[in-house]
Design an enzyme around this catalytic site. Sequence first.
Site, short mmCIF file in Angstrom:
data_model
loop_
_atom_site.label_atom_id
_atom_site.label_comp_id
_atom_site.label_asym_id
_atom_site.label_seq_id
_atom_site.Cartn_x
_atom_site.Cartn_y
_atom_site.Cartn_z
N GLN A 156 -11.02 -35.24 -31.95
CA GLN A 156 -12.36 -35.61 -31.51
C GLN A 156 -12.20 -37.09 -31.68
O GLN A 156 -12.57 -38.03 -30.93
CB GLN A 156 -13.39 -35.02 -32.42
CG GLN A 156 -14.83 -35.37 -31.95
CD GLN A 156 -14.72 -34.87 -30.47
OE1 GLN A 156 -14.81 -33.95 -30.22
NE2 GLN A 156 -15.54 -36.00 -29.70
N HIS A 165 -10.92 -39.93 -29.15
CA HIS A 165 -11.54 -40.30 -28.10
C HIS A 165 -12.01 -41.83 -27.96
O HIS A 165 -11.74 -42.53 -27.13
CB HIS A 165 -12.79 -39.33 -27.97
CG HIS A 165 -12.79 -38.12 -27.16
ND1 HIS A 165 -12.14 -38.22 -25.48
CD2 HIS A 165 -12.68 -36.82 -27.33
CE1 HIS A 165 -12.17 -37.25 -25.20
NE2 HIS A 165 -12.40 -36.34 -26.15
N GLU A 171 -22.57 -31.25 -30.36
CA GLU A 171 -22.20 -31.25 -29.18
C GLU A 171 -21.04 -29.92 -28.94
O GLU A 171 -20.77 -28.97 -28.50
CB GLU A 171 -21.31 -32.32 -28.69
CG GLU A 171 -20.78 -32.45 -27.27
CD GLU A 171 -19.86 -33.55 -27.07
OE1 GLU A 171 -19.76 -34.26 -28.06
OE2 GLU A 171 -19.58 -33.79 -25.83
N HIS A 172 -19.96 -30.29 -29.98
CA HIS A 172 -18.83 -29.43 -30.17
C HIS A 172 -18.89 -28.59 -31.58
O HIS A 172 -19.30 -29.23 -32.76
CB HIS A 172 -17.39 -29.86 -30.09
CG HIS A 172 -17.15 -30.53 -28.71
ND1 HIS A 172 -17.25 -31.90 -28.73
CD2 HIS A 172 -16.68 -30.14 -27.75
CE1 HIS A 172 -16.77 -32.23 -27.61
NE2 HIS A 172 -16.39 -31.34 -26.89
N ASP A 184 -11.84 -28.10 -23.74
CA ASP A 184 -11.83 -29.30 -22.91
C ASP A 184 -11.18 -29.42 -21.35
O ASP A 184 -11.82 -30.07 -20.61
CB ASP A 184 -11.15 -30.46 -23.67
CG ASP A 184 -12.16 -30.92 -24.67
OD1 ASP A 184 -13.05 -30.64 -24.92
OD2 ASP A 184 -11.34 -31.67 -25.77
N HIS A 200 -60.57 -25.25 -3.31
CA HIS A 200 -59.78 -24.11 -3.60
C HIS A 200 -60.41 -22.59 -3.38
O HIS A 200 -59.50 -21.85 -3.06
CB HIS A 200 -59.27 -24.31 -5.37
CG HIS A 200 -58.32 -25.40 -5.25
ND1 HIS A 200 -58.48 -26.75 -5.22
CD2 HIS A 200 -56.91 -25.30 -5.81
CE1 HIS A 200 -57.37 -27.37 -5.36
NE2 HIS A 200 -56.62 -26.65 -5.93
#
Lengths: 432, 432
Positions: free
Chosen positions: A259, A262, A327-328, A361, A420
């Site tokens: 991670q 990145h 996220e992960h 991934d 209506h």
Amino acid sequence: MIFLDIDDKNFDQQFAAILSRGEETGREVEQVVLDIIAAVRQRGDEAVLEYTNRFDRLDAKSITELQVTDEEIDYAFAKVKSEDIDALKLAVERVARFHEKQKQETWLSTEETDIMLGQMVTPLQRVGIYVPGGKASYPSSVIMNAVPAKVAGVPEVIMVAPTPGGEINPHVLVAARLSGVDRIFRIGGAQAVAALAYGTTTIRKVDKITGPGNIYVATSKKLVFGQVGIDMIAGPSEILVINDGSGTPGHIAADLLSQAEHDELASSILITTDRGFGEKVAAEVERQLAQLSRESIARASWDKFGAIISAANLDEVIEFSNRIAPEHLELAVSDPFAILPKIKNAGAIFMGHFTPEAAGDYLAGPNHTLPTGGTARFFSPLSVDDFVKKSSIVYFSESGLNRLGKDIIRIAELEGLEAHGKSVSIRLGGQE
Amino acid sequence: MIFLDIDDKNFDQQFAAILSRGEETGREVEQVVLDIIAAVRQRGDEAVLEYTNRFDRLDAKSITELQVTDEEIDYAFAKVKSEDIDALKLAVERVARFHEKQKQETWLSTEETDIMLGQMVTPLQRVGIYVPGGKASYPSSVIMNAVPAKVAGVPEVIMVAPTPGGEINPHVLVAARLSGVDRIFRIGGAQAVAALAYGTTTIRKVDKITGPGNIYVATSKKLVFGQVGIDMIAGPSEILVINDGSGTPGHIAADLLSQAEHDELASSILITTDRGFGEKVAAEVERQLAQLSRESIARASWDKFGAIISAANLDEVIEFSNRIAPEHLELAVSDPFAILPKIKNAGAIFMGHFTPEAAGDYLAGPNHTLPTGGTARFFSPLSVDDFVKKSSIVYFSESGLNRLGKDIIRIAELEGLEAHGKSVSIRLGGQE
């Protein structure tokens, strides 16, 4: 990296810096983007061409010249190693197979004999996928965006990718063809997003724009939202590893670093019920860091946004995980399925000791486009759902309208919407 | 109202005024809203209280005072006619039954023996629903937002509604209790949206905000998007009626007017293959308009944004409908199911001659919160989907990782992400 104890009374305060690493867009970026969007809306192709030539240092005479040709893609296939093509093919196949399972059917309920209700599912007609240029130009991003669109049945997928200095990543072109992308333009930035959102003579207006990008791309997507659909708004990436003392410290260290490599804003966090295990992981991270080609990025991320947290028990750990909605999320515990139902918020969940995040991934099958920065509380992974939309179906027979008409009219009247009610009563009494 | 012929060469130009009736938000409104959001983020309850007292002419001493009590709801039940309560109950039941069918299950695929993949569906944990105040305070809006949230399994639904001058619509309170709303605050505008998005001492931060509102509410929802989820961005409402010459002109006129009475920006359009039928509808609209209590609103809408379009055949009609992607689409034709599969873009589709749009507005079952202004190209009706989110599940056994590891490492390497590859290889070779 910081060592924390979740039961420390200053924990929330200490942890706050890691949580708040995603910056909000400044008004300056927004103004730049607004100007580009306005120019593209007014001058179409001409403006897109100008910005592209300027920002990407090109000398194109027309947008048509910026469209990638079949020959260029053939050339990419010739250049890329066959083993790489095979790996990308495997990824496309597996991602397609997973996403096929997300497809929803149109349904129509016939449980009432005089009224039928249903929901029709139709693919979007045209979508744009954004693929970043330069170093962050990843074939896996192409696959993860284009394959769900094609599985959903989108007839036309247009890919845009800036090519700074004219260079385009051949793996990206291979992935695009394997994924079924229909057209590719060498354009990027806010000008590409604006062209897709509003349409120009050459680039047709799309229904939705997905895919990652820098702050200008993210801001322009947010600004055109409503004019077109967009996928989630993505911030820096993160991983949370949950551990109960089982497993191998070196494996978890490797996951944290996958991670961290990145970018410098990435965040890698381990929370464990075994403080000693956490210390071993920290030592392993140091040892492995020294061997990485992207050491400086990974080290910057780990130094600033890495954390190893100790907790008294798994309940505390899970409560923390649900709160930050990672996220992960790796469940690096001896019995991951036992705690799965307690997980309320997470983008993707990696189960047990042999499921590194990296497996998800590329080619496990699920999408790698995941909600970041706590937005897994309400956003979902990119999926086939993003490339379809639904229409309600309502059918009343005359007897169905007779049966429910009185109550429809009553609610219309209590809301003060007389016309209506009249659209119902006129059909009931024959009083035209 | 304008009569148009779709085959006229100036058609697109003539029709453009109707299409572009939704205004984009000015930067002034945005600045006002940004200031309110900033104040609520900084000063929490205090700022919410100040704005509420000022804008709604109240004199509350605390936010707690602005929470609606159980006694107030009891009182509303005592005041509302029992027939009205019954009609609202019927609506809640039918809307719940329809939305139950939208629920999706968590799934796990076991088709590979060494890898399991799946998707977990979990409800959002807390949502805010916005209900406009004053004349546009409709119980049906409460039902259409709260019921899908409760069907999805959201544990906590917080409703906010401004009460200008202190007044609250008793039907709204009845609908809120019947729909299962958990807490109600008498606050509105950008301050309510900001409080829900960022949380204050009294109002807890939610995961998503849904519901209609004025330009300040819509703008603030757009600005907090990403911090929380929001539903679609709604513009003025519209109806398109497709006709083949069958049916009764008076019925269709009534349907067009039921849309026109909403507000002056509403748009009602009939497209028919029978020009004579269209002329009869026009005359009926005039006749019925004179009898409406909301005549002036309906007339303003019909004058400015009404249209009767003639076309040569149903194919042309359907192509037009798909292009404008109407919010409400009536298939007032003799065989509506025959053309249903050709409809690509529409919020809700009302089938045949006995399904006025009003039937879907209240209690048929489907949601009345629908994408407007052509956004049915990519947005869906509000649904249970809006109140859940998904997490991917990835499980590799050691043999699964051995089987796919080589290809994962290959893609990681061609993307230059070495640590990704190492997190796999370290588990394969025993080389810690």
